[in-house]
Design a protein around this motif. Structure first.
Motif, PDB file in Angstrom:
ATOM      1  N   THR A  85       0.838  -1.201   0.000  1.00 58.98           N
ATOM      2  CA  THR A  85       0.000   0.000   0.000  1.00 58.98           C
ATOM      3  C   THR A  85       0.870   1.248   0.000  1.00 58.98           C
ATOM      4  N   TRP A  86       1.912   1.223   0.832  1.00 63.17           N
ATOM      5  CA  TRP A  86       2.845   2.364   0.871  1.00 63.17           C
ATOM      6  C   TRP A  86       3.506   2.559  -0.482  1.00 63.17           C
ATOM      7  N   ALA A  87       3.975   1.468  -1.090  1.00 61.67           N
ATOM      8  CA  ALA A  87       4.678   1.571  -2.361  1.00 61.67           C
ATOM      9  C   ALA A  87       3.775   2.136  -3.449  1.00 61.67           C
ATOM     10  N   ALA A  88       2.546   1.634  -3.537  1.00 62.15           N
ATOM     11  CA  ALA A  88       1.633   2.096  -4.577  1.00 62.15           C
ATOM     12  C   ALA A  88       1.254   3.560  -4.370  1.00 62.15           C
ATOM     13  N   THR A  89       0.950   3.910  -3.127  1.00 58.65           N
ATOM     14  CA  THR A  89       0.563   5.288  -2.828  1.00 58.65           C
ATOM     15  C   THR A  89       1.715   6.243  -3.086  1.00 58.65           C
ATOM     16  N   THR A  90       2.908   5.851  -2.655  1.00 56.88           N
ATOM     17  CA  THR A  90       4.080   6.714  -2.832  1.00 56.88           C
ATOM     18  C   THR A  90       4.432   6.882  -4.297  1.00 56.88           C
ATOM     19  N   ALA A  91       4.303   5.817  -5.076  1.00 60.98           N
ATOM     20  CA  ALA A  91       4.568   5.922  -6.508  1.00 60.98           C
ATOM     21  C   ALA A  91       3.597   6.893  -7.164  1.00 60.98           C
ATOM     22  N   ASP A  92       2.322   6.812  -6.812  1.00 63.26           N
ATOM     23  CA  ASP A  92       1.321   7.705  -7.391  1.00 63.26           C
ATOM     24  C   ASP A  92       1.609   9.154  -7.035  1.00 63.26           C
ATOM     25  N   ARG A  93       1.944   9.404  -5.787  1.00 63.84           N
ATOM     26  CA  ARG A  93       2.133  10.783  -5.335  1.00 63.84           C
ATOM     27  C   ARG A  93       3.446  11.392  -5.812  1.00 63.84           C
ATOM     28  N   SER A  94       4.469  10.564  -5.911  1.00 64.79           N
ATOM     29  CA  SER A  94       5.793  11.085  -6.259  1.00 64.79           C
ATOM     30  C   SER A  94       6.038  11.144  -7.759  1.00 64.79           C
ATOM     31  N   GLY A  95       5.338  10.301  -8.524  1.00 66.50           N
ATOM     32  CA  GLY A  95       5.629  10.199  -9.945  1.00 66.50           C
ATOM     33  C   GLY A  95       6.814   9.298 -10.244  1.00 66.50           C
ATOM     34  N   ILE A  96       7.296   8.562  -9.244  1.00 63.57           N
ATOM     35  CA  ILE A  96       8.402   7.628  -9.413  1.00 63.57           C
ATOM     36  C   ILE A  96       7.837   6.263  -9.793  1.00 63.57           C
ATOM     37  N   PRO A  97       8.457   5.544 -10.729  1.00 65.12           N
ATOM     38  CA  PRO A  97       7.961   4.199 -11.050  1.00 65.12           C
ATOM     39  C   PRO A  97       7.892   3.323  -9.802  1.00 65.12           C
ATOM     40  N   ALA A  98       6.842   2.528  -9.701  1.00 68.24           N
ATOM     41  CA  ALA A  98       6.640   1.690  -8.518  1.00 68.24           C
ATOM     42  C   ALA A  98       7.816   0.761  -8.228  1.00 68.24           C
ATOM     43  N   PRO A  99       8.437   0.138  -9.250  1.00 72.14           N
ATOM     44  CA  PRO A  99       9.584  -0.705  -8.926  1.00 72.14           C
ATOM     45  C   PRO A  99      10.733   0.073  -8.289  1.00 72.14           C
ATOM     46  N   ALA A 100      10.898   1.346  -8.665  1.00 71.48           N
ATOM     47  CA  ALA A 100      11.955   2.163  -8.068  1.00 71.48           C
ATOM     48  C   ALA A 100      11.619   2.503  -6.629  1.00 71.48           C
ATOM     49  N   VAL A 101      10.364   2.869  -6.361  1.00 70.05           N
ATOM     50  CA  VAL A 101       9.948   3.158  -4.986  1.00 70.05           C
ATOM     51  C   VAL A 101      10.221   1.951  -4.099  1.00 70.05           C
ATOM     52  N   ALA A 102       9.844   0.768  -4.588  1.00 69.48           N
ATOM     53  CA  ALA A 102      10.063  -0.447  -3.808  1.00 69.48           C
ATOM     54  C   ALA A 102      11.545  -0.688  -3.565  1.00 69.48           C
ATOM     55  N   ALA A 103      12.368  -0.466  -4.585  1.00 71.03           N
ATOM     56  CA  ALA A 103      13.815  -0.671  -4.441  1.00 71.03           C
ATOM     57  C   ALA A 103      14.401   0.264  -3.400  1.00 71.03           C
ATOM     58  N   TYR A 104      14.001   1.538  -3.448  1.00 67.18           N
ATOM     59  CA  TYR A 104      14.540   2.504  -2.487  1.00 67.18           C
ATOM     60  C   TYR A 104      14.060   2.185  -1.073  1.00 67.18           C
ATOM     61  N   GLY A 105      12.780   1.877  -0.943  1.00 67.38           N
ATOM     62  CA  GLY A 105      12.258   1.566   0.380  1.00 67.38           C
ATOM     63  C   GLY A 105      12.895   0.328   0.973  1.00 67.38           C
ATOM     64  N   ARG A 106      13.025  -0.725   0.165  1.00 68.21           N
ATOM     65  CA  ARG A 106      13.606  -1.975   0.636  1.00 68.21           C
ATOM     66  C   ARG A 106      15.052  -1.777   1.071  1.00 68.21           C
ATOM     67  N   ALA A 107      15.810  -0.987   0.306  1.00 65.75           N
ATOM     68  CA  ALA A 107      17.213  -0.758   0.648  1.00 65.75           C
ATOM     69  C   ALA A 107      17.361  -0.069   1.998  1.00 65.75           C
ATOM     70  N   THR A 108      16.456   0.864   2.305  1.00 63.91           N
ATOM     71  CA  THR A 108      16.560   1.551   3.590  1.00 63.91           C
ATOM     72  C   THR A 108      16.208   0.625   4.750  1.00 63.91           C
ATOM     73  N   LEU A 109      15.371  -0.382   4.482  1.00 62.57           N
ATOM     74  CA  LEU A 109      14.983  -1.312   5.547  1.00 62.57           C
ATOM     75  C   LEU A 109      16.155  -2.174   6.005  1.00 62.57           C
ATOM     76  N   VAL A 110      17.126  -2.363   5.131  1.00 58.41           N
ATOM     77  CA  VAL A 110      18.269  -3.194   5.496  1.00 58.41           C
ATOM     78  C   VAL A 110      19.553  -2.375   5.598  1.00 58.41           C
ATOM     79  N   ALA A 111      19.414  -1.068   5.809  1.00 58.61           N
ATOM     80  CA  ALA A 111      20.586  -0.218   6.007  1.00 58.61           C
ATOM     81  C   ALA A 111      21.337  -0.650   7.259  1.00 58.61           C
ATOM     82  N   PRO A 112      22.647  -0.455   7.306  1.00 55.25           N
ATOM     83  CA  PRO A 112      23.421  -0.823   8.500  1.00 55.25           C
ATOM     84  C   PRO A 112      22.885  -0.128   9.750  1.00 55.25           C
ATOM     85  N   ASP A 113      23.007  -0.776  10.870  1.00 61.61           N
ATOM     86  CA  ASP A 113      22.578  -0.185  12.136  1.00 61.61           C
ATOM     87  C   ASP A 113      23.264   1.163  12.336  1.00 61.61           C
TER      88      ASP A 113
END
Length: 264
Positions: A85-113
């Motif tokens: 839901t976050w990915a779809a909503t963020t893609a719509d609001r930002s104008g960023i392709p959904a696969p890119a939004v997911a890639a950026y979000g996923r990468a931050t979830l596994v950022a080093p402590d």
């Protein structure tokens, strides 16, 4: 483009300007946001421009982990999915392709402590480097690959670029036997990719042409020097390490801020 050497003495002034953003206010802007609480935004907002912004911190927010995935939020074994839901909503609001939004979000979830890098920072880099893999009329696929490879110019020492001879190992990414090129949607130089390469989607490969992999590699790169990305000075120093140019820091800051404003 990571690894490009471009000396600009005026960078200190820019870093000092951003430093005033340090402290609690900047930290609050980087917190993980609950998608259910984001405000609406106009998905047809004006195109981004790489102009020097007024000093204002980019809001940062990371996608929430989810147990499932769909359309652009896929993840392989051992890799967190992103809240669809976050990915779809963020893609719509930002104008960023959904696969890119997911890639950026996923990468931050596994950022080093201890490294507080937010998705809009990665999105700012993605816009400046290749418009999220869509530059030149390309399309970004669900697998994180552009419809045709994104290659930078030959790094042959002409103009403002460094001279970086190709090797048999690096040539496989760009096909030039003589000179290296920056590769993929986040424009990694092959030597930089060798150091920071990552498998961001759990498919068993590490490919700079895959935005899922490149986004996680960018997080590793930005977090490596221990910069405090909750401060203006630390954030700008991290971006400057990615590309040694004041105008690059300013352009990423402008794009990241624009995305934050669009998505709340």
């Amino acid at each position: 483009m990571t690894g490009r050497v471009r000396a600009l003495p005026a960078v200190l002034g820019f870093l000092l300007a951003l430093a005033v953003l340090s402290g609690t206010a900047f930290w609050a802007q980087q917190r993980v946001l609950d998608p259910a609480r984001t405000r609406s935004a106009d998905a047809t907002a004006e195109p981004l421009v790489a102009a020097v912004p007024e000093v204002a911190a980019p809001e940062e927010a990371s996608g929430r982990a989810a147990t499932g995935s769909r359309g652009g939020v896929r993840a392989g074994s051992g890799v967190p999915a992103v809240d669809p839901t976050w990915a779809a909503t963020t893609a719509d609001r930002s104008g960023i392709p959904a696969p890119a939004v997911a890639a950026y979000g996923r990468a931050t979830l596994v950022a080093p402590d201890g490294c507080s890098v937010g998705w809009t920072t990665l999105a700012g880099i993605g816009w400046v480097e290749s418009q999220h893999g869509t530059i030149g009329g390309r399309a970004l696929g669900e697998d994180g690959h552009s419809s045709s490879p994104v290659l930078g110019p030959a790094l042959d020492g002409r103009g403002k670029v460094a001279a970086i001879p190709a090797t048999p190992s690096s040539s496989r990414w760009h096909g030039d036997p003589d000179w290296d090129h920056a590769v993929g949607p986040l424009q990694f130089i092959p030597s930089t990719w060798r150091r920071w390469s990552a498998d961001g989607d759990g498919d068993g490969t590490e490919d700079p042409n895959d935005l899922d992999d490149a986004a996680l590699a960018a997080v590793r790169y930005l977090c490596a020097d221990g910069h405090d990305l909750t401060t203006g000075e630390g954030w700008s120093a991290a971006i400057f390490s990615y590309n040694h140019a004041q105008e690059y820091v300013a352009a990423v800051h402008a794009a990241a801020t624009a995305y934050a404003e669009r998505t709340g």
